[in-house]
Design an enzyme around this catalytic site. Structure first.
Site, mmCIF file in Angstrom:
data_model
loop_
_atom_site.group_PDB
_atom_site.id
_atom_site.type_symbol
_atom_site.label_atom_id
_atom_site.label_comp_id
_atom_site.label_asym_id
_atom_site.label_seq_id
_atom_site.Cartn_x
_atom_site.Cartn_y
_atom_site.Cartn_z
ATOM 1 N N ALA A 1 4.843 5.963 0.795
ATOM 2 C CA ALA A 1 3.635 5.222 1.145
ATOM 3 C C ALA A 1 3.134 4.439 -0.072
ATOM 4 O O ALA A 1 3.838 3.584 -0.598
ATOM 5 C CB ALA A 1 2.580 6.197 1.684
ATOM 6 N N SER B 1 4.900 1.496 -2.856
ATOM 7 C CA SER B 1 4.329 0.175 -3.119
ATOM 8 C C SER B 1 4.017 -0.021 -4.604
ATOM 9 O O SER B 1 4.043 -1.146 -5.105
ATOM 10 C CB SER B 1 3.052 -0.021 -2.300
ATOM 11 O OG SER B 1 3.332 0.028 -0.915
ATOM 12 N N ASP C 1 0.681 5.986 11.431
ATOM 13 C CA ASP C 1 0.650 6.960 10.340
ATOM 14 C C ASP C 1 -0.772 7.285 9.894
ATOM 15 O O ASP C 1 -1.061 8.411 9.487
ATOM 16 C CB ASP C 1 1.457 6.431 9.150
ATOM 17 C CG ASP C 1 2.955 6.555 9.362
ATOM 18 O OD1 ASP C 1 3.366 7.235 10.326
ATOM 19 O OD2 ASP C 1 3.717 5.971 8.577
#
Length: 255
Positions: free
Chosen positions: A156, A160, A44
């Site tokens: 992403a 988190s 990624d």
């Protein structure tokens, strides 16, 4: 129907390099500047680099996973590539645009397909004022920082930081605090894609703040303005049997 002009590019890893050699051996290819489709080989991180590198060219991207994280990549296989490209499902991405102003009044611009984040630079929490469309929504946020994420970027850094996963096509952005200390119970907000977000860094003499838009970093910022730039559009191509919409949906049920 003639085959599209394809360029292969690879991350600086052994698996990606081996895949590059295999694909260039099996398929006709052209330099990236002449391509109708670019095929990056990596993870990624390399996909984000590829998106930024070819934004001026606006060429569609069909990534194949030869890295550590491959959420934005298709499975790697050297077989039947041209058929996969013909049948691929497109997803159009519009990046966020950041305008960061530092203490000397210098402005730095950047675009982000994942997120724009503000982060503390010192041991002390950042002190931030949050405004949306010209209205102050939080007078004083004490935290490690804050971020604005696109739907693609919501899985992403945003995830988190305990932000929400945003389905593609929902036309919303995530505004997510990073380790908020005050107000401790604020978990962020969902904003319409046309929202204009402004973050003011307070007490910057002892609480310096940086701002990051994917790969562009500005240090010692006092004001950061963030909006979606609809004038920029990049197309990702995905295998239909496991497209990006399905991946985002599946991620919401992951344990």
């Amino acid at each position: 129907m003639s085959s599209p002009r394809v360029a292969f590019v690879a991350a600086d890893t052994e698996p990606a390099h081996h895949a590059l050699l295999e694909l260039r051996r099996r398929y006709r290819h052209v330099p990236p500047k002449e391509a109708e489709i670019v095929v990056p080989l990596g993870g990624d991180g390399f996909m984000l680099e590829t998106l930024h590198r070819y934004t001026p060219q606006r060429v569609p991207i069909f990534g194949m996973h030869r890295g550590s994280v491959g959420f934005l990549m298709n499975a790697y296989s050297p077989d039947g590539l041209l058929e996969r490209l013909t049948a691929a499902q497109p997803v159009v991405l519009h990046p966020l645009e950041m305008v960061a102003t530092n203490e000397r009044g210098h402005q730095q611009r950047g675009i982000a397909f994942n997120e724009v984040s503000l982060l503390r630079e010192s041991r002390q929490n950042a002190k931030l004022r949050v405004s949306v469309d010209g209205v102050v929504r939080i007078e004083e946020l004490m935290s490690d920082g804050i971020l604005v994420a696109t739907p693609v970027g919501s899985t992403a850094y945003n995830l988190s930081a305990h932000g929400p996963i945003i389905p593609l096509g929902s036309n919303i952005l995530a505004l997510t605090p990073i380790s908020a200390f005050r107000p401790r119970r604020w978990r962020g907000a969902l904003l319409p894609r046309g929202a204009q977000v402004r973050i003011d860094a307070l007490e910057t003499d002892k609480r310096p703040v940086s701002a990051v838009a994917d790969f562009t970093e500005a240090r010692d910022v006092v004001t950061v303005e963030i909006r979606e730039n609809r004038d920029i559009a990049m197309t990702l191509l995905f295998d239909r049997e496991f497209n990006l919409e399905e991946r985002v949906l599946k991620e919401q049920f992951a344990s």
